[in-house]
Design a protein around this motif. Structure first.
Motif, PDB file in Angstrom:
ATOM      1  N   ASN A  80       7.081  52.829  12.528  1.00 38.17           N
ATOM      2  CA  ASN A  80       6.198  53.772  12.942  1.00 38.17           C
ATOM      3  C   ASN A  80       7.973  54.233  12.073  1.00 38.17           C
ATOM      4  O   ASN A  80       9.132  54.189  12.608  1.00 38.17           O
ATOM      5  CB  ASN A  80       6.398  54.785  13.964  1.00 38.17           C
ATOM      6  CG  ASN A  80       5.421  53.830  14.671  1.00 38.17           C
ATOM      7  OD1 ASN A  80       4.041  53.409  14.848  1.00 38.17           O
ATOM      8  ND2 ASN A  80       5.283  53.752  16.223  1.00 38.17           N
TER       9      ASN A  80
ATOM     10  N   PHE B 294       9.475  58.550  11.629  1.00 39.24           N
ATOM     11  CA  PHE B 294       9.391  60.535  11.630  1.00 39.24           C
ATOM     12  C   PHE B 294      10.158  61.418  11.145  1.00 39.24           C
ATOM     13  O   PHE B 294      11.210  60.633  11.070  1.00 39.24           O
ATOM     14  CB  PHE B 294       9.172  60.539  13.408  1.00 39.24           C
ATOM     15  CG  PHE B 294       8.632  59.705  13.768  1.00 39.24           C
ATOM     16  CD1 PHE B 294       8.614  57.950  14.426  1.00 39.24           C
ATOM     17  CD2 PHE B 294       7.159  59.920  15.304  1.00 39.24           C
ATOM     18  CE1 PHE B 294       8.433  57.390  15.422  1.00 39.24           C
ATOM     19  CE2 PHE B 294       6.365  59.053  15.489  1.00 39.24           C
ATOM     20  CZ  PHE B 294       7.194  57.468  15.834  1.00 39.24           C
TER      21      PHE B 294
ATOM     22  N   LEU C  79       7.580  67.710  14.754  1.00 43.22           N
ATOM     23  CA  LEU C  79       7.131  66.887  14.043  1.00 43.22           C
ATOM     24  C   LEU C  79       7.091  67.237  12.625  1.00 43.22           C
ATOM     25  O   LEU C  79       5.704  68.482  12.745  1.00 43.22           O
ATOM     26  CB  LEU C  79       7.008  66.058  14.256  1.00 43.22           C
ATOM     27  CG  LEU C  79       5.722  64.489  14.063  1.00 43.22           C
ATOM     28  CD1 LEU C  79       7.345  63.451  13.765  1.00 43.22           C
ATOM     29  CD2 LEU C  79       4.645  64.358  14.654  1.00 43.22           C
TER      30      LEU C  79
ATOM     31  N   PHE D  34       4.955  61.258   9.951  1.00 45.72           N
ATOM     32  CA  PHE D  34       4.833  60.594  10.689  1.00 45.72           C
ATOM     33  C   PHE D  34       4.293  59.241   9.949  1.00 45.72           C
ATOM     34  O   PHE D  34       3.391  59.199   8.815  1.00 45.72           O
ATOM     35  CB  PHE D  34       4.697  60.132  11.904  1.00 45.72           C
ATOM     36  CG  PHE D  34       3.841  59.868  12.997  1.00 45.72           C
ATOM     37  CD1 PHE D  34       2.319  61.111  12.809  1.00 45.72           C
ATOM     38  CD2 PHE D  34       3.009  59.114  13.222  1.00 45.72           C
ATOM     39  CE1 PHE D  34       1.852  61.780  13.409  1.00 45.72           C
ATOM     40  CE2 PHE D  34       1.780  59.275  13.588  1.00 45.72           C
ATOM     41  CZ  PHE D  34       1.196  60.149  14.132  1.00 45.72           C
TER      42      PHE D  34
ATOM     43  N   TYR E 237       2.824  55.417  10.154  1.00 43.01           N
ATOM     44  CA  TYR E 237       2.958  54.121  10.908  1.00 43.01           C
ATOM     45  C   TYR E 237       2.178  52.343  10.049  1.00 43.01           C
ATOM     46  O   TYR E 237       1.865  51.251  11.086  1.00 43.01           O
ATOM     47  CB  TYR E 237       1.974  54.216  12.109  1.00 43.01           C
ATOM     48  CG  TYR E 237       0.655  54.883  11.163  1.00 43.01           C
ATOM     49  CD1 TYR E 237       0.053  55.627  10.844  1.00 43.01           C
ATOM     50  CD2 TYR E 237      -0.921  53.747  10.569  1.00 43.01           C
ATOM     51  CE1 TYR E 237      -1.243  56.254  10.492  1.00 43.01           C
ATOM     52  CE2 TYR E 237      -1.627  53.904  10.376  1.00 43.01           C
ATOM     53  CZ  TYR E 237      -2.274  55.449  10.202  1.00 43.01           C
ATOM     54  OH  TYR E 237      -3.275  54.978  10.073  1.00 43.01           O
TER      55      TYR E 237
ATOM     56  N   GLY F 179       1.960  66.102  11.322  1.00 42.81           N
ATOM     57  CA  GLY F 179       2.522  66.267  11.931  1.00 42.81           C
ATOM     58  C   GLY F 179       2.233  67.555  12.792  1.00 42.81           C
ATOM     59  O   GLY F 179       0.945  67.949  11.962  1.00 42.81           O
TER      60      GLY F 179
ATOM     61  N   ASN G 294       3.584  52.537  19.880  1.00 42.82           N
ATOM     62  CA  ASN G 294       3.110  52.336  20.681  1.00 42.82           C
ATOM     63  C   ASN G 294       1.570  51.768  21.315  1.00 42.82           C
ATOM     64  O   ASN G 294       0.970  52.642  21.543  1.00 42.82           O
ATOM     65  CB  ASN G 294       3.218  54.297  20.831  1.00 42.82           C
ATOM     66  CG  ASN G 294       4.738  54.771  20.801  1.00 42.82           C
ATOM     67  OD1 ASN G 294       5.130  54.302  20.872  1.00 42.82           O
ATOM     68  ND2 ASN G 294       4.654  56.156  20.255  1.00 42.82           N
TER      69      ASN G 294
ATOM     70  N   GLY H  32       0.138  51.075  23.380  1.00 38.74           N
ATOM     71  CA  GLY H  32      -0.712  51.929  24.891  1.00 38.74           C
ATOM     72  C   GLY H  32       0.908  51.529  26.149  1.00 38.74           C
ATOM     73  O   GLY H  32       0.107  52.029  27.169  1.00 38.74           O
TER      74      GLY H  32
ATOM     75  N   TYR I 115       4.855  53.016  25.672  1.00 37.64           N
ATOM     76  CA  TYR I 115       6.378  53.956  25.133  1.00 37.64           C
ATOM     77  C   TYR I 115       6.546  53.045  24.115  1.00 37.64           C
ATOM     78  O   TYR I 115       7.377  51.689  24.842  1.00 37.64           O
ATOM     79  CB  TYR I 115       5.826  55.082  25.622  1.00 37.64           C
ATOM     80  CG  TYR I 115       7.106  55.516  24.779  1.00 37.64           C
ATOM     81  CD1 TYR I 115       8.190  55.320  25.497  1.00 37.64           C
ATOM     82  CD2 TYR I 115       6.495  56.843  24.156  1.00 37.64           C
ATOM     83  CE1 TYR I 115       9.520  56.210  24.173  1.00 37.64           C
ATOM     84  CE2 TYR I 115       7.924  57.312  23.205  1.00 37.64           C
ATOM     85  CZ  TYR I 115       8.617  57.328  23.240  1.00 37.64           C
ATOM     86  OH  TYR I 115       9.748  57.916  22.965  1.00 37.64           O
TER      87      TYR I 115
ATOM     88  N   PRO J  29      11.147  53.035  22.388  1.00 45.86           N
ATOM     89  CA  PRO J  29      11.808  55.054  22.343  1.00 45.86           C
ATOM     90  C   PRO J  29      11.523  54.934  20.753  1.00 45.86           C
ATOM     91  O   PRO J  29      11.663  54.054  20.217  1.00 45.86           O
ATOM     92  CB  PRO J  29      12.879  54.687  23.249  1.00 45.86           C
ATOM     93  CG  PRO J  29      12.422  53.103  24.227  1.00 45.86           C
ATOM     94  CD  PRO J  29      10.867  53.061  23.384  1.00 45.86           C
ATOM     95  N   GLN J  30      12.344  56.571  20.790  1.00 44.86           N
ATOM     96  CA  GLN J  30      12.448  56.184  19.223  1.00 44.86           C
ATOM     97  C   GLN J  30      14.330  56.258  18.811  1.00 44.86           C
ATOM     98  O   GLN J  30      14.461  56.452  19.893  1.00 44.86           O
ATOM     99  CB  GLN J  30      11.988  57.732  18.704  1.00 44.86           C
ATOM    100  CG  GLN J  30      10.431  57.390  19.160  1.00 44.86           C
ATOM    101  CD  GLN J  30       9.738  59.121  18.264  1.00 44.86           C
ATOM    102  OE1 GLN J  30      10.610  60.482  18.040  1.00 44.86           O
ATOM    103  NE2 GLN J  30       8.514  58.824  18.568  1.00 44.86           N
TER     104      GLN J  30
END
Lengths: 112, 115
Positions: B31, B33, B45, B48, B50, B58, B97, B99, B101, B103-104
């Motif tokens: 990912n 962004f 946003l 993004f 994936y 966004g 993600n 299912g 999370y 972190p970005q």
């Protein structure tokens, strides 16, 4: 409109004092995170709290989450000058996939 | 440590110019962004991605496009820069993600001024 709204927008405290900031959001979430941004830099992930958790600690950071009020608070204890930064909450909803929604941020100034 | 590098810290361009903002990450993250940050509005946003060659709009994609030809690089393009695109632009990357999370991780930002 923003999912996360922070309060206050700015905060000025003396070194050694505690700093508390709040975040409110509008829809049900899966988790909420707090990020720090030093002046002129990117965001750094501080702490994540899941929707089934009420309180979480990490060093001098304490985060609470009240899903009934759709709000969270970040407490920084015994603040230091190096804590001077902007702090942002961000919410994640599983159905939104990879998207985070950020609040407007709280600017914290810790005076030595 | 994850390193997200944005090619410019400061950039000044003229109205109507085509502007390219580049972002590279070194952690093999799927990912990536692009956000813009304006005072009091937090981060919004723009686009993004994936996967390579995949992109999704966004919240504020108008006036922007993106390109992801390689996994580590995500470019933001202002097709015809306007003064209301003066802002701080932040790039981020994360694992997918699935299912759970992830972190970005953020770059240091590009402060873009359109004159």
């Amino acid at each position: 409109s923003q999912q996360g709204e922070e309060d206050p927008q700015a905060l000025s405290i003396q070194e050694g004092e505690n700093a508390t900031m709040n975040c409110s959001y509008k829809t049900s979430i899966n988790n909420l995170q707090w990020y720090r941004q030093n002046s002129g830099r990117g965001l750094v992930h501080l702490i994540l709290i899941r929707s089934n958790e009420r309180e979480k600690h990490s060093g001098r950071l304490r985060v609470t989450l009240d899903t009934s009020k759709k709000s969270s608070s970040l407490l920084i204890t015994a603040s230091r000058a190096a804590d001077t930064a902007s702090y942002f909450c961000a919410t994640w909803i599983k159905a939104a996939g990879n998207k985070l929604t950020f609040g407007g941020g709280t600017r914290v100034l810790v005076k030595p | 440590d994850v390193k997200v590098t944005q090619s410019s810290r400061y950039l000044v361009k003229r109205t109507g110019e085509k502007v390219f903002l580049e972002c590279v990450q070194d952690m093999d993250h799927e990912n990536m962004f692009w956000y813009r940050q304006d005072p009091g509005l937090g981060l919004r946003l723009i686009y993004f991605s994936y996967d390579v060659k995949m992109k999704e709009k966004g919240d504020i994609p108008e006036g922007y496009s993106v390109s992801r030809e390689k996994k580590e690089r995500f470019s933001l393009i202002l097709e015809s820069a306007s003064t209301n695109q003066t802002s701080m632009y932040l790039c981020a990357s994360s694992l997918p993600n699935r299912g759970m999370y992830q972190p970005q991780h953020f770059g240091d930002g590009t402060r873009l001024s359109i004159l």
